[in-house]
Design a protein around this motif. Structure first.
Motif, PDB file in Angstrom:
ATOM      1  N   THR A  11       0.810  -1.218   0.000  1.00 38.05           N
ATOM      2  CA  THR A  11       0.000   0.000   0.000  1.00 38.05           C
ATOM      3  C   THR A  11       0.847   1.273   0.000  1.00 38.05           C
ATOM      4  O   THR A  11       0.314   2.355  -0.211  1.00 38.05           O
ATOM      5  N   GLY A  14       2.444   3.456  -4.152  1.00 36.18           N
ATOM      6  CA  GLY A  14       1.839   4.381  -5.106  1.00 36.18           C
ATOM      7  C   GLY A  14       1.149   3.721  -6.278  1.00 36.18           C
ATOM      8  O   GLY A  14       0.891   4.368  -7.293  1.00 36.18           O
ATOM      9  N   SER A  16      -1.896   2.582  -8.294  1.00 36.68           N
ATOM     10  CA  SER A  16      -3.306   2.981  -8.294  1.00 36.68           C
ATOM     11  C   SER A  16      -4.237   1.833  -8.661  1.00 36.68           C
ATOM     12  O   SER A  16      -5.412   1.863  -8.313  1.00 36.68           O
ATOM     13  N   GLU A  17      -3.718   0.824  -9.364  1.00 41.21           N
ATOM     14  CA  GLU A  17      -4.555  -0.312  -9.749  1.00 41.21           C
ATOM     15  C   GLU A  17      -3.719  -1.589  -9.745  1.00 41.21           C
ATOM     16  O   GLU A  17      -2.657  -1.640 -10.353  1.00 41.21           O
ATOM     17  N   TRP A  18      -4.221  -2.587  -9.043  1.00 42.45           N
ATOM     18  CA  TRP A  18      -3.584  -3.907  -9.028  1.00 42.45           C
ATOM     19  C   TRP A  18      -4.358  -4.813  -9.973  1.00 42.45           C
ATOM     20  O   TRP A  18      -5.587  -4.767 -10.031  1.00 42.45           O
ATOM     21  N   PRO A  37       4.459   4.536 -10.091  1.00 42.82           N
ATOM     22  CA  PRO A  37       4.650   5.832 -10.755  1.00 42.82           C
ATOM     23  C   PRO A  37       6.054   6.017 -11.347  1.00 42.82           C
ATOM     24  O   PRO A  37       6.213   6.705 -12.343  1.00 42.82           O
TER      25      PRO A  37
END
Length: 78
Positions: A11, A14, A16-18, A37
């Protein structure tokens, strides 16, 4: 693998989608990958989404995927 971030809580990376494979079992026995990122790719255990993650470069993930496609790891699950 990238040193310094391996083993960090998933967590905190950074992502945003797994993403997990559509072949994953309903019991959640799978790994999930997420783009970071800074260009890295994080890998976490879906059963422990807040637990530690491993981080690889995109090239490392690409080489693993190519090996999996060609069957290089099949003997590990047979």
């Amino acid at each position: 693998m990238r040193d310094g971030v391996n083993g960090a809580p998933a967590t905190s990376l950074g992502v945003s989608e797994w993403v997990r494979s559509s072949a994953s079992s309903a019991a959640g026995q799978c790994v999930e990958l997420g783009a970071m990122p800074d260009g890295g790719v994080a890998v976490r255990n879906s059963r422990d989404p807040h637990g530690p993650a491993l981080v690889y470069t995109r090239t490392e993930i690409a080489m693993f995927v190519e090996g999996a496609r060609s069957g290089e790891f099949d003997h590990l699950i047979e």
